[in-house]
Motif scaffolding. Structure first.
Motif, PDB file in Angstrom:
ATOM      1  N   LEU A  22       6.841  -4.832 -12.159  1.00  0.00           N
ATOM      2  CA  LEU A  22       5.718  -5.245 -11.310  1.00  0.00           C
ATOM      3  C   LEU A  22       4.412  -5.242 -12.090  1.00  0.00           C
ATOM      4  CD1 LEU A  22       6.356  -3.655  -7.799  1.00  0.00           C
ATOM      5  CD2 LEU A  22       5.901  -6.047  -8.295  1.00  0.00           C
ATOM      6  N   ASP A  23       4.183  -4.208 -12.880  1.00  0.00           N
ATOM      7  CA  ASP A  23       2.956  -4.134 -13.694  1.00  0.00           C
ATOM      8  C   ASP A  23       2.853  -5.340 -14.633  1.00  0.00           C
ATOM      9  OD1 ASP A  23       1.800  -1.800 -12.716  1.00  0.00           O
ATOM     10  OD2 ASP A  23       3.067  -0.529 -13.981  1.00  0.00           O
ATOM     11  N   THR A  81       4.769   0.039  -2.367  1.00  0.00           N
ATOM     12  CA  THR A  81       3.746   0.892  -2.990  1.00  0.00           C
ATOM     13  C   THR A  81       2.791   0.090  -3.859  1.00  0.00           C
ATOM     14  OG1 THR A  81       5.091   1.367  -4.959  1.00  0.00           O
ATOM     15  CG2 THR A  81       5.402   2.798  -3.036  1.00  0.00           C
ATOM     16  N   PHE A  82       3.177  -1.148  -4.183  1.00  0.00           N
ATOM     17  CA  PHE A  82       2.391  -1.968  -5.099  1.00  0.00           C
ATOM     18  C   PHE A  82       1.505  -2.977  -4.374  1.00  0.00           C
ATOM     19  CE2 PHE A  82       1.755  -4.739  -8.830  1.00  0.00           C
ATOM     20  CZ  PHE A  82       1.626  -3.787  -9.827  1.00  0.00           C
ATOM     21  N   ALA A 126      -2.254  -2.967  -5.198  1.00  0.00           N
ATOM     22  CA  ALA A 126      -2.584  -3.522  -6.508  1.00  0.00           C
ATOM     23  C   ALA A 126      -2.512  -5.046  -6.489  1.00  0.00           C
ATOM     24  CB  ALA A 126      -1.629  -2.967  -7.565  1.00  0.00           C
ATOM     25  N   GLU A 142       9.032  -0.636 -11.226  1.00  0.00           N
ATOM     26  CA  GLU A 142       7.577  -0.467 -11.272  1.00  0.00           C
ATOM     27  C   GLU A 142       6.983  -1.108 -12.531  1.00  0.00           C
ATOM     28  OE1 GLU A 142       7.164   3.722 -11.027  1.00  0.00           O
ATOM     29  OE2 GLU A 142       7.619   3.819  -8.877  1.00  0.00           O
TER      30      GLU A 142
END
Length: 464
Positions: free
Chosen positions: A201-202, A160-161, A164, A198
């Motif tokens: 990852l950010d 999903t990342f 980005a 998540e």
């Protein structure tokens, strides 16, 4: 490779299975993990199949497969446990243009189902061309232990990342980001769930975007004599991360296979007395790719510090402020003497050994022949095959005995290795008779041990 491994998209597709016994159940346990629509045709079905049908996980048709039942399917499994019925049902599927697998019949199957390690969406498929199912299961068991049960969760979050992550430049920058996630940041939080992954990852993306652009680097890597199993762990790691691999003519194809699939492979080979890639051109290739930010592996057969022009290439890097490091490899002389049960030095015989080259850029290479003819001296001569008559003449001219043992080893450590046991007097004639066409090492002062025959048999058994 008789079976090409692919991952087939079967979401929403039909898969048809003929048979209701144990063979069908074994296949269905795996197929039920997919998003395919499953149709089972069998007059009688096991309790497992009936339960799955009741739970709407598949459709059971309580009759034998008939013409038209397989139309439009993606795959067909014949699991009738009867050769005659398997032949009939698989024929119907082939007539419908559907790929066929017949359980326990590799010869007549169009595809095979591998052993699978499932960490959805990470899937590891293990195939042995049907030759060694027990080995496939052993590999599967080993991977099951090694791969975290939470790996699938990390992969789902990472998927999903991906959009980005496109903020990072393509290539090494993104690869380093994902490597940090899957092997450092992710494993530290994997037991805390998807929200923690998540967040990791950010934070990781912010750190990578803020980091300075990484400069290129060069690894001068020894590929060893040819046997991939003699490659060092450090060399394997370098190949696994390389963006560009600039390799020599003598590097074995099996070793090039270990490089990343995305890596650019550049042949910079030099053929003795033949076509050459100028050294200046090789230097330019190394520097140019490193200056673009690439991780460059300069892959040299044997050890890069032995007749490998290493100094010239390092000087080119230094002149352009390109960083580098050297990964040693097993030089061909070491592998070659090991294959004949000898050592390069021996107490009471010789306390040193000469590594020589048979020719250089100017032609046949001259050496201090007077020292080489002393009793007990041992010399390992690289690229000496075509210089055999020249070497013979120089040594005899300086007093060497014509009965001096000479051993020539072609393709050291490789499956097609050959050994020619000779003497100084008969060396050119023996090489002409042997018609060697691969890279060879010439050992003056060494002869194969009597035990080398047993050693060769052991090596053949290993290769088999």
């Amino acid at each position: 490779m008789k079976h090409f491994p692919v991952f087939l998209s079967i979401k929403g597709q039909r898969i048809v299975v003929s048979g209701g016994g144990e063979a069908a159940v074994a296949k269905l346990r795996l197929l039920l993990k997919t998003e395919a629509s499953l149709d089972v045709y069998a007059p009688d079905a096991s309790q497992d199949i009936q339960t799955w049908a009741t739970d709407n996980r598949l459709t059971w048709h309580p009759r034998a497969l008939a013409q038209g039942d397989v139309d439009g399917a993606a795959l067909f499994y014949a699991a009738d446990e009867d050769q005659t019925e398997d032949a009939r049902t698989s024929s119907l599927a082939r007539d419908a243009g559907v790929l066929v697998n017949i359980v326990d019949n590799l010869h007549d199957s169009q595809f095979i189902t591998p052993a699978i390690v499932d960490r959805d969406p990470v899937t590891v498929a293990i195939g042995t061309e049907g030759a060694a199912p027990v080995l496939a299961r052993a590999i599967k068991a080993d991977l099951e232990e090694r791969l975290s049960p939470n790996l699938g969760m990390l992969a789902r979050v990472g998927k999903t990342f991906r959009k980005a992550a496109e903020a990072l430049p393509w290539g090494r920058a993104r690869r380093d980001f994902w490597a940090d996630y899957y092997f450092k940041s992710g494993p530290r939080v994997e037991t805390k769930g998807e929200i923690a992954a998540e967040q990791a990852l950010d934070e990781l993306l912010f750190a990578h975007l803020a980091a300075e652009k990484q400069s290129g680097h060069v690894a001068f890597v020894g590929a060893g004599p040819g046997d991939p199993e003699l490659l060092t762990l450090k060399a394997r790691k370098a190949l696994d991360t390389a963006d560009v691999v600039i390799y020599d003519r003598l590097v074995a194809p099996e070793i090039l296979e270990l490089a990343r699939r995305e890596a650019q492979l550049i042949d910079a080979g030099k053929t003795p007395f033949g076509q050459q890639t100028p050294q200046n051109a090789i230097n330019d290739l190394i520097v140019t790719h490193a200056q673009k930010g690439a991780l460059v592996v300069r892959l040299k057969s044997g050890d890069p510090t032995v007749f490998g022009r290493l100094d010239e290439e390092i000087e080119a890097c230094d002149a352009h402020a390109v960083t580098w490091h050297v990964v040693p490899g097993i030089t061909a002389a070491s592998a070659a003497v090991a294959s004949i049960g000898q050592s390069l030095t021996k107490r009471g015989r010789n306390s040193g050994v000469r590594f020589l080259t048979g020719h250089d850029v100017a032609g046949f290479a001259d050496h201090d022949w007077r020292d080489l003819v002393k009793p007990g001296e041992v010399a390992a001569i690289y690229m000496g095959k075509k210089a055999a008559r020249f070497i013979q003449g120089r040594l005899i001219m300086h007093g060497a005995d014509g009965t001096t043992a000479v051993t020539v080893i072609e393709n050291a450590s490789r499956p097609n290795q050959r050994v020619v046991a000779s003497t100084l007097a008969t060396l050119p004639a023996d090489l002409a008779d042997a018609a060697l066409d691969g890279p060879a090492l010439t050992f003056v002062g060494l002869t194969p041990r009597a035990a080398s025959a047993a050693l060769t048999k052991f090596q053949q058994q290993e290769q088999a």
